[in-house]
Write an enzyme that holds these catalytic residues in place. Structure first.
Site, PDB file in Angstrom:
ATOM      1  N   CYS B  85       0.810  -1.224   0.000  1.00  0.00           N
ATOM      2  CA  CYS B  85       0.000   0.000   0.000  1.00  0.00           C
ATOM      3  C   CYS B  85       0.842   1.272   0.000  1.00  0.00           C
ATOM      4  O   CYS B  85       0.311   2.365  -0.167  1.00  0.00           O
ATOM      5  CB  CYS B  85      -0.945  -0.040   1.186  1.00  0.00           C
ATOM      6  SG  CYS B  85      -1.765  -1.650   1.309  1.00  0.00           S
ATOM      7  N   LYS B 334     -10.287   5.542   4.362  1.00  0.00           N
ATOM      8  CA  LYS B 334     -11.622   5.086   4.764  1.00  0.00           C
ATOM      9  C   LYS B 334     -12.705   5.555   3.798  1.00  0.00           C
ATOM     10  O   LYS B 334     -13.522   4.766   3.347  1.00  0.00           O
ATOM     11  CB  LYS B 334     -11.907   5.578   6.189  1.00  0.00           C
ATOM     12  CG  LYS B 334     -13.306   5.430   6.735  1.00  0.00           C
ATOM     13  CD  LYS B 334     -13.760   4.013   6.950  1.00  0.00           C
ATOM     14  CE  LYS B 334     -14.429   3.398   5.751  1.00  0.00           C
ATOM     15  NZ  LYS B 334     -15.068   2.125   5.988  1.00  0.00           N
ATOM     16  N   HIS B 338      -8.891   3.465  -1.312  1.00  0.00           N
ATOM     17  CA  HIS B 338      -7.547   2.893  -1.209  1.00  0.00           C
ATOM     18  C   HIS B 338      -7.199   2.037  -2.429  1.00  0.00           C
ATOM     19  O   HIS B 338      -7.205   0.813  -2.359  1.00  0.00           O
ATOM     20  CB  HIS B 338      -7.478   2.078   0.094  1.00  0.00           C
ATOM     21  CG  HIS B 338      -6.101   1.631   0.469  1.00  0.00           C
ATOM     22  ND1 HIS B 338      -4.948   2.254   0.033  1.00  0.00           N
ATOM     23  CD2 HIS B 338      -5.682   0.604   1.266  1.00  0.00           C
ATOM     24  CE1 HIS B 338      -3.896   1.623   0.538  1.00  0.00           C
ATOM     25  NE2 HIS B 338      -4.313   0.627   1.281  1.00  0.00           N
TER      26      HIS B 338
END
Ligand SMILES: [Zn+2]
Lengths: 136, 392
Positions: B85, B334, B338
């Site tokens: 990520c 959130k 993502h």
């Protein structure tokens, strides 16, 4: 430089409920899982040792959602256990209802068992994992 | 070392599963960034592209080469970055270093991902590849499970009863949804109340659905240039003044340091030291809230709040607009979403837009001059931090 304790050897030992580690000749730390060099002091001078297979739960979760191919396993409990010799390892916990797992589990003493993950198309074969149970 | 500026940013909307290819998404964001910079594709000397799971999402490896050619940046060196990520932040940090060193003057950096396109079962499987495949995946570890275990550790270590901690975590999600609602680029644009968070289904105890970020598709790209070029291209350069990156081994080997993530503390210190700044100097921060508990852990390690106290800070509004530091005004992972290979570039996009005063009034930080990004890959296997400063 040859790898002293491979995944294959570690996994085969775990299938006999034995946790193997590598004790550092420099700092005395026991490395589990095995490494080429000590993860505390970076020394490559390590000797294979067998752990007691006992320890206490440091943290846990009950997984209700999981990866493709493992849907039949949920819910299951994952734990991080601190072995009596010091290192933490990840495994599962049996004999406790996953739906009833609470913070009460933390610090409970456990002993080693194992279960084999048969592998999937990405995993380069099977692998044994620790399956802990509460010490009675 | 030369000063390096961000002179243009571009971003697609972050979204659920959609039909554009990774190359198409990247190309749209890249052209927006170039147009903002008054540059042409032929001006680009190198491409640094974060992409993690394109191989699984659409059977496309080596996407960086096709992306470069597709936008008309013909035959330039194009490199792919994979740090789960944190990939785009790694790409930006390396791009920064090559421009700072004088090797290049004008480069593109960013990322693209189609995490939502994969669907939850395959996305969950592939995200678990950022944990130790041989020693930890057999136990059925998933990404939510990692942070779920950190949440229980956090509760124990700081003596915060789980019920109380869950309310604090919910406050984080509620704030992120609140800002994300006004962000046209955000994946999830809806109001979510505390009750709704606490009654959503359990993913991995104690994390419920609204504690978790979504899998998203999207791309984000920035243009990095030397100070000399920046002065010719724009009167609003944003300088990258601090960078940090660190790594860690498997989760279990991070043991007694947990729930803190040592890699973050090392990376953040590098960035602060390089910029000559301290946490008090940061006006706005986009941090890696892959899970609500991850926000608390991150904000403490970045030095904004005392250890064990970040939850109270969110509850008191100290982590939002008008607070001590305004965190995740984009909606964060959130709500904004993502798309893992693009996420870090998306954080930089937000900081730049905030500095320029180009975001919606409901989530605009007035007069922000110093911003920070924080991007985490896997169980802290990769950690990157960037500090950005307004150049006008
Ligand atoms: Zn050692």
């Amino acid at each position: 430089m040859e790898y002293k304790l491979t995944f294959k050897e570690y996994s085969e030992a775990l299938k006999k409920n034995k946790v193997l580690g590598l004790k550092c000749q420099e700092c005395g730390w026991i490395n589990v899982p095995p490494k080429m060099a000590c993860y505390k002091c970076a020394s490559p001078n390590l000797d294979v040792v067998e752990m007691s297979g006992k320890g206490k739960i440091q943290t846990f979760t009950t997984a209700f959602v999981t990866s493709e191919g493992r849907e039949d396993e949920v819910p299951y409990i994952i734990v991080l256990v601190e072995l009596d010799e010091g290192p933490w390892i990840m495994g599962n916990l049996t004999d406790v209802d996953p739906n009833e797992a609470t913070m009460e589990l933390i610090d409970k003493r456990v002993k080693i068992g194992h279960k084999v993950f048969p592998g999937d198309k990405y995993s380069a074969g099977e692998g044994a994992r620790p399956l802990f149970s509460l010490e009675t | 070392m030369r000063k390096v500026a961000v002179v243009g940013v571009g971003e697609t909307r972050f979204s659920g599963a959609q039909e554009k290819t990774e190359v198409e998404l990247f190309a749209e964001a890249a052209m927006d960034a170039l147009n903002e910079s008054s540059l042409k594709p032929k001006d680009i000397q190198a491409l640094f592209l974060g992409n993690v799971l394109g191989d699984f999402a659409e059977g496309q490896g080596m996407v960086q080469a096709f992306a470069a050619e597709n936008i008309g940046a013909l035959n330039i060196p194009a490199s792919r970055y994979e740090g789960a990520c944190a990939s785009a932040s790694m790409a930006i940090r390396d791009a920064f270093m090559w421009v700072a060193s004088g090797f290049y003057d004008i480069v593109l950096a960013g990322g693209v991902e189609r995490a939502a396109t994969m669907g939850t079962p395959l996305a969950t499987r592939t995200f678990a590849m950022f944990s130790d495949a041989r020693y930890e995946y057999p136990s059925g570890i998933t990404f939510p499970a990692v942070f779920a275990m950190l949440a229980h550790l956090y509760s124990k270590k700081y003596g915060i009863p789980l019920k109380k901690l869950k309310e604090q975590m919910a406050a984080v999600s509620v704030q992120s949804y609140k800002y994300g609602m006004f962000n046209p680029k955000a994946h999830l644009r809806k109001e979510v109340t505390m009750d709704k968070v606490l009654n959503s289904f359990m993913v991995s105890s104690p994390l419920q659905l609204h504690d978790c970020c979504p899998f998203s598709d999207g791309a984000s790209v920035i243009v990095l240039v030397s100070e000399e070029k920046a002065k010719k291209l724009t009167n609003k350069p944003v300088y990258i003044t601090g960078v940090g990156q660190s790594s860690s081994g498997p989760l279990s080997n991070q043991q007694e340091y947990l729930p803190r993530l040592r890699a973050r503390e090392i990376s953040a210190k590098q960035a602060y030291d390089m910029a000559g700044l301290t946490p008090k100097d940061i006006d706005i921060c986009e941090l890696h809230d892959c899970f609500s508990i991850a926000s608390l852990i991150a904000a403490e390690s970045l030095g904004f709040f005392e250890f064990g106290k970040a939850g109270e800070a969110w509850e008191r509004g100290e982590a939002g607009l008008g607070g001590k530091v305004a965190i995740n005004l984009s909606g964060g992972l959130k709500a904004k979403g993502h798309p893992i290979g693009a996420t870090g570039a998306g954080q930089v996009y937000e900081i730049v837009k905030q500095f320029r005063g180009e975001v919606e009034p409901e989530r605009q930080a007035e007069g922000a001059k110093i911003g920070m990004t924080d991007t985490l890959g896997g169980d802290a296997g990769t950690l990157c931090n960037l500090i950005l400063q307004r150049g006008w």
